[in-house]
Design a protein around this motif. Structure first.
Motif, short mmCIF file in Angstrom:
data_model
loop_
_atom_site.label_atom_id
_atom_site.label_comp_id
_atom_site.label_asym_id
_atom_site.label_seq_id
_atom_site.Cartn_x
_atom_site.Cartn_y
_atom_site.Cartn_z
N VAL A 4 46.88 89.42 -26.51
CA VAL A 4 46.59 88.26 -25.66
C VAL A 4 47.40 87.06 -26.15
CG1 VAL A 4 44.81 86.62 -24.96
CG2 VAL A 4 44.31 89.06 -24.95
N ASP A 5 47.46 86.88 -27.46
CA ASP A 5 48.22 85.76 -28.00
C ASP A 5 49.70 85.86 -27.64
OD1 ASP A 5 45.99 84.51 -29.11
OD2 ASP A 5 46.26 85.44 -31.07
N MET A 8 50.03 84.93 -23.95
CA MET A 8 49.82 83.48 -23.76
C MET A 8 51.03 82.69 -24.26
SD MET A 8 46.90 82.85 -22.23
CE MET A 8 46.56 81.14 -22.64
N LYS A 24 44.40 77.01 -19.36
CA LYS A 24 44.77 78.05 -20.33
C LYS A 24 43.58 78.93 -20.68
CE LYS A 24 48.55 75.48 -22.44
NZ LYS A 24 49.00 74.80 -23.66
N GLN A 25 42.39 78.35 -20.75
CA GLN A 25 41.19 79.14 -21.04
C GLN A 25 40.96 80.16 -19.93
OE1 GLN A 25 37.55 76.91 -21.62
NE2 GLN A 25 36.32 78.76 -21.72
N ARG A 28 43.47 82.95 -20.39
CA ARG A 28 43.11 83.75 -21.57
C ARG A 28 41.90 84.63 -21.28
NH1 ARG A 28 44.01 84.12 -26.85
NH2 ARG A 28 45.46 82.38 -26.91
N ASP A 29 40.89 84.09 -20.60
CA ASP A 29 39.67 84.86 -20.31
C ASP A 29 39.99 86.10 -19.48
OD1 ASP A 29 38.11 83.11 -21.79
OD2 ASP A 29 37.12 82.21 -20.05
N VAL A 32 41.83 88.64 -21.86
CA VAL A 32 40.87 89.25 -22.80
C VAL A 32 40.01 90.28 -22.08
CG1 VAL A 32 38.81 88.76 -24.19
CG2 VAL A 32 40.82 87.31 -24.41
N GLY A 62 46.31 84.15 -14.97
CA GLY A 62 46.01 85.24 -15.89
C GLY A 62 46.13 86.60 -15.21
#
Length: 73
Positions: A4-5, A8, A24-25, A28-29, A32, A62
């Motif tokens: 994920v990193d 991102m 960004k959250q 990321r969600d 993940v 995402g």
């Protein structure tokens, strides 16, 4: 497989137009959840607020990041 990193970092590289922490959250969600094979979490912001809008827009990106990565594999 990328983490994920990694995804991102590639998506939100230095020099790209900045995005909010909420955006960004959201991205990321999604990443993940897809990597874990789990459901997306509930929206952590009150629907109708700018924060929720940014979070949901980030979730859309995402999904695009995930589909692009999957198509490349």
């Amino acid at each position: 497989m990328q983490t994920v990193d990694d995804l991102m970092e590639k998506a939100f590289f230095e020099g790209r137009d900045p995005r909010s922490a909420e955006y960004k959250q959201g991205a990321r969600d999604v990443l993940v959840a897809r990597m874990a094979g789990s459901a997306l979490p509930a929206i952590p912001f009150k629907v109708g607020t700018a924060q929720a809008d940014a979070y949901l827009a980030g979730r859309e990106e995402g999904g695009i990041i995930w589909r692009t990565m999957a198509a490349a594999s």
